[in-house]
Design an enzyme around this catalytic site. Structure first.
Site, PDB file in Angstrom:
ATOM      1  N   CYS A 189       0.895  -1.169   0.000  1.00 27.47           N
ATOM      2  CA  CYS A 189       0.000   0.000   0.000  1.00 27.47           C
ATOM      3  C   CYS A 189       0.921   1.202   0.000  1.00 27.47           C
ATOM      4  O   CYS A 189       1.888   1.244   0.778  1.00 27.47           O
ATOM      5  CB  CYS A 189      -0.886  -0.002   1.246  1.00 27.47           C
ATOM      6  SG  CYS A 189      -1.794   1.558   1.469  1.00 27.47           S
ATOM      7  N   HIS A 191       0.658   4.048   1.106  1.00 26.81           N
ATOM      8  CA  HIS A 191       0.726   4.805   2.359  1.00 26.81           C
ATOM      9  C   HIS A 191       1.793   4.233   3.308  1.00 26.81           C
ATOM     10  O   HIS A 191       2.328   4.949   4.146  1.00 26.81           O
ATOM     11  CB  HIS A 191      -0.618   4.776   3.095  1.00 26.81           C
ATOM     12  CG  HIS A 191      -1.637   5.732   2.560  1.00 26.81           C
ATOM     13  ND1 HIS A 191      -2.270   5.537   1.354  1.00 26.81           N
ATOM     14  CD2 HIS A 191      -2.135   6.891   3.072  1.00 26.81           C
ATOM     15  CE1 HIS A 191      -3.121   6.541   1.151  1.00 26.81           C
ATOM     16  NE2 HIS A 191      -3.060   7.364   2.185  1.00 26.81           N
TER      17      HIS A 191
HETATM   18  N1  DGL Z   1      -2.588   4.021  -0.929  1.00 22.81           N
HETATM   19  C1  DGL Z   1      -3.538   3.108  -1.415  1.00 22.81           C
HETATM   20  C2  DGL Z   1      -2.938   1.767  -1.755  1.00 22.81           C
HETATM   21  O1  DGL Z   1      -1.800   1.735  -2.159  1.00 22.81           O
HETATM   22  C3  DGL Z   1      -4.888   2.943  -0.799  1.00 22.81           C
HETATM   23  C4  DGL Z   1      -5.225   3.458   0.501  1.00 22.81           C
HETATM   24  C5  DGL Z   1      -6.718   3.459   0.731  1.00 22.81           C
HETATM   25  O2  DGL Z   1      -7.356   4.379   0.252  1.00 22.81           O
HETATM   26  O3  DGL Z   1      -7.230   2.518   1.360  1.00 22.81           O
HETATM   27  O4  DGL Z   1      -3.568   0.749  -1.667  1.00 22.81           O
END
Ligand code: DGL
Length: 274
Positions: A189, A191
């Site tokens: 992810c 983030h």
């Molecule tokens: N940053 C995103 C990812 O790579 C998604 C985060 C989200 O909105 O849940 O999956």
């Protein structure tokens, strides 16, 4: 494509800035548009149909602003909506799952890897499939509370450490139960690289001497974008970037500046509907 191509990059929020940062370093011959679809975040708890609808509208917005290629800096959208995106726009679309699996392949000696990601990405098993294609065995763990904590800016907060510790404990136990000797943890992810040092500290505490490399797809994605779009390196060049957000511009700018490591002037608020 223009001599200085314009590349659109999007994520549900600030996570994709980890990919933009790598692009600014490794593919600086291009200019960029970045969209954080903050009004509809998180993507990771939504259904495939909803993620695809959000991702397609984000992509179409960027193409309408002149983007000549798109980087889906979101694992959830890459896992659930890549086909829909490729059908919806006529420019090249590059996702982050394949590049994440490639980075895992380059890192792992044991061929056993662990992946942490959003619930939707884990349920899609996109990483398991991409890892299998590369001869890797993967075990995945959904960590749904991490994205809201990052979006709050709670990077080095005791609550974030506790939550990440619970998830990683579970994952390590599960990997051991499955007889795996994983030597690589994929941050599945965009983030999560913002929590890299927290995650590395927890792994060190829990592994007692055994090393697990933590990797994310940002660098490999940037390399692939540069190669695919035949971008020559332009070391002296500072790419121009325009930013868009679908919710509070102030919050997005404050958090984004901290994560991107450069000022984010003129973030424009846009409305992509519900
Ligand atoms: N940053 C995103 C990812 O790579 C998604 C985060 C989200 O909105 O849940 O999956």
């Amino acid at each position: 494509m223009n001599s200085t191509p314009l590349i659109g990059v999007f994520d549900s929020g600030v996570g994709g800035l980890t990919v933009l940062r790598a692009l600014l370093e490794q593919a600086s011959a291009a200019d960029y548009l970045y969209l954080g679809d903050t009004a509809r975040l998180p993507y990771g708890s939504k259904s495939q149909a909803t993620v695809a609808r959000y991702a397609v509208s984000s992509a179409q917005f960027l193409v309408a602003q002149g983007a000549e290629a798109l980087v889906i800096a979101c694992n959830t959208a890459s896992a659930l909506a890549l086909d829909a995106l490729r059908m919806a726009v006529e420019v090249p679309v590059i996702g982050v799952i394949e590049t994440g699996a490639t980075a895992a392949h380059e890192s792992s000696r044991t061929k056993d890897v662990m992946v942490i990601a959003t619930a939707a990405t884990v349920e899609s098993h996109a990483y398991t499939a991409a890892c299998l294609e590369r001869g890797l065995r993967a075990i995945e763990k959904a960590c749904p509370l991490l994205v809201p904590l990052v979006e709050e800016g709670w990077i080095d907060h005791s609550v974030t450490r506790d939550v990440a510790g619970i998830y990683l404990d579970d994952l390590l136990a599960h990997a051991a139960d499955n007889g795996m000797s994983a030597d690589t943890l994929v941050l599945g992810c965009t983030h999560y690289p913002l929590l890299r040092s927290v995650i590395e500290d927890i792994l060190r505490e829990h592994l007692q001497g055994r090393t697990v490399r933590v990797i994310d797809s940002a660098q490999v994605t940037a390399q692939q974008v540069a190669a695919r779009l035949a971008l020559e390196s332009a070391s002296q060049r500072e790419p121009a970037v325009r930013f868009y957000a679908t919710d509070s511009v102030t919050k997005f700018r404050a958090l984004g500046t901290r994560f991107l490591g450069r000022t984010m002037d003129g973030v424009e608020l846009i409305d992509l509907g519900g």
